[in-house]
Write an enzyme that holds these catalytic residues in place. Structure first.
Site, PDB file in Angstrom:
ATOM      1  N   THR A   1      -5.086   8.238  -5.916  1.00  0.00           N
ATOM      2  CA  THR A   1      -5.353   8.195  -4.472  1.00  0.00           C
ATOM      3  C   THR A   1      -4.646   9.352  -3.771  1.00  0.00           C
ATOM      4  O   THR A   1      -5.207   9.995  -2.885  1.00  0.00           O
ATOM      5  CB  THR A   1      -4.850   6.857  -3.880  1.00  0.00           C
ATOM      6  OG1 THR A   1      -5.471   5.800  -4.591  1.00  0.00           O
ATOM      7  CG2 THR A   1      -5.195   6.745  -2.414  1.00  0.00           C
TER       8      THR A   1
ATOM      9  N   GLU B   1       0.834  -1.213   0.000  1.00  0.00           N
ATOM     10  CA  GLU B   1       0.000   0.000   0.000  1.00  0.00           C
ATOM     11  C   GLU B   1       0.866   1.260   0.000  1.00  0.00           C
ATOM     12  O   GLU B   1       0.504   2.266  -0.621  1.00  0.00           O
ATOM     13  CB  GLU B   1      -0.925   0.010   1.228  1.00  0.00           C
ATOM     14  CG  GLU B   1      -2.041  -1.053   1.188  1.00  0.00           C
ATOM     15  CD  GLU B   1      -3.115  -0.792   0.147  1.00  0.00           C
ATOM     16  OE1 GLU B   1      -2.761  -0.622  -1.030  1.00  0.00           O
ATOM     17  OE2 GLU B   1      -4.308  -0.788   0.522  1.00  0.00           O
TER      18      GLU B   1
END
Lengths: 306, 306
Positions: A180, A128
């Site tokens: 993101t 991530e």
């Protein structure tokens, strides 16, 4: 055991008011990841999809997650990875988490389960970090635990599993790109205390709604007065999709993760299908390509197949 | 029925992270309120305590709450009120709510229950407005419903009853004065989004902890990173009380309402007594007068006696 194949689910994160703390595993879509032990050192990656993801393990989400685990184990041999991504990268339904969580669960099984779920999340978090630069677990935790989970505290990985009544999730992924990191940048650093109180009242209502299996309370609590007003501007058709889906009987919904996918929860499948039709109608009219899914809650996270 | 007597409980509000949205009814202490129909119009108030509360119904919390209800009913007769307050005004454990909620529940019983609980809260809110200038229900709702309640939305009075496992609540009321209005003024108007996320993660954890009867999760979630750091400075001994009570085995706690009372939750009575001793020791040392209580959760709100 020389090889293993797993199915790694897509996940919803945030769930409106539960920004950064709630996540839910979905039965559709999912990635397929195969892991094969090899004698030589190193990680070799093969993709069975058309997304042109990096083959260099240090630039690949699954690669860095697996490497973090191998380093912790001081594992000397290598692996072949065969990845078939069905969750499109950048869709906002946990594509990077599915890669990272899938590979570490697969490797953990193959190596005799040396690690618990919390440890697996911490390895997968390296993926991530590579994907978005932030250590977050709101997709990884549901991907590994299954069901609906609360991440009460990210640094200590305090993960709470929450039961839900049967739910049908309709997702539309309009084919536009939202980074993101950009979706995070545009959020306000400071918010009004009175808005925060509204948000945590809804968070409390949503948790109680799930645990009481109270669909009406879930519906009343699926509100986000903080993040949605900012991020929804990045998604063409957002207001119309939401309005029309609510009229079609959805309990509520909003942006999945940082978008661009939108999700709606429904109490039954027939409503979920009506909701899907409303989503399609909006993006057909706007002339934006899209993909839709209807899913139930995946009660298990990453699962071994065959 | 010509007269009725009720017991109206003290209440905890906020419960750390649940600022403005959670409240809990206590078995100790409570007020006793007697209501007698009279032929003449008007409200006549008599106090059986030493707090010198106003006798003018328009300046009295119970008086204005009762008047709101009488106006809604277009009720032409009058009432005698005999109030024995055992919950000291300004203590932070819902003294004004006990007056307002007690009188409206009593009157509703006496008049054949024309109103539901939500309506009773809205009448009682007139008392809260008189007391603090703000329309809040986080003491009124638990006082009327009993148990632990979530006020998901104050304007619509969306009240959710939440089960708790057995809990013992120790309260210390140091005899200092903090005005609710001042305690509200000093709060920041804006807070960091990242602090808000920590807070709502704890709210979610606390609700799940209660509903799962998970004492450890309740304990981990009883944290307030927003209000407590500001308001605790108004309460001498706060840090020492909290630290020593946690060491004595409390699950957690903090400021009750806007203070000055402090509360601590414990899993069993023997711990609650140890906690009480710690509280006494701190205020004995500081030379500040205090009163302590040990209570369980009152499963019913205002109750008719004899």
């Amino acid at each position: 055991m020389q090889s293993i194949k797993v199915k790694s689910p897509a996940t919803l994160s945030n769930l409106c008011c539960g920004f950064d703390i709630l996540g839910m595993a979905l039965n559709e879509p999912y990635d397929i990841i195969e892991l094969i032990k090899k004698e030589e050192t190193g990680i070799r990656i093969q993709h069975l999809d058309a997304y042109n993801l990096p083959l260099d393990p240090q630039q690949n989400i699954a690669g860095v997650a697996l490497q973090a685990m191998m380093t912790a184990l001081d594992y000397k041999q290598g692996f072949d990875l065969i990845i078939e991504k069905k969750i499109k990268p950048g869709s906002g339904i946990g594509s990077s988490a599915a890669s990272a969580a899938g590979i570490v669960v697969a490797a953990n099984e193959l190596l005799g389960k040396p690690f618990n779920k919390q440890q697996l999340i911490s390895f997968a978090m390296e993926g991530e970090v590579l994907a978005s630069g932030s250590r977050h677990a709101d997709n990884l935790a549901p991907c590994i635990y299954g069901g609906l989970v609360l991440i009460r505290d990210t640094p200590t990985l305090d993960i709470i599993e929450l039961k839900t009544p049967p739910l049908f999730i309709t997702i539309v992924h309009p084919q536009i790109e939202i980074k993101t990191s950009y979706a995070r940048e545009i959020l306000p650093k400071e918010i009004l205390l009175k808005s925060a109180v509204i948000q945590w009242a809804n968070v409390a209502g949503l948790v109680a709604g799930f645990l009481h299996a109270d669909y009406k309370l879930i519906s009343r609590s699926l509100q986000d007065v903080i993040v949605e007003p900012v991020r929804s501007k990045l998604i063409p058709g957002f207001n119309e999709v939401k309005h029309n889906c609510m009229n079609a009987g959805a309990l509520g919904g909003g942006i999945s993760g940082s978008g661009p996918s939108l999700f709606m929860l429904s109490e039954n499948e027939s409503t979920a299908i009506l909701v899907e039709n409303e989503m399609k109608a909006v993006y057909d009219k706007l002339g934006i390509d899209y993909k839709t899914y209807i899913s139930t809650v995946a009660q298990h996270g990453v699962e071994v197949v065959i």
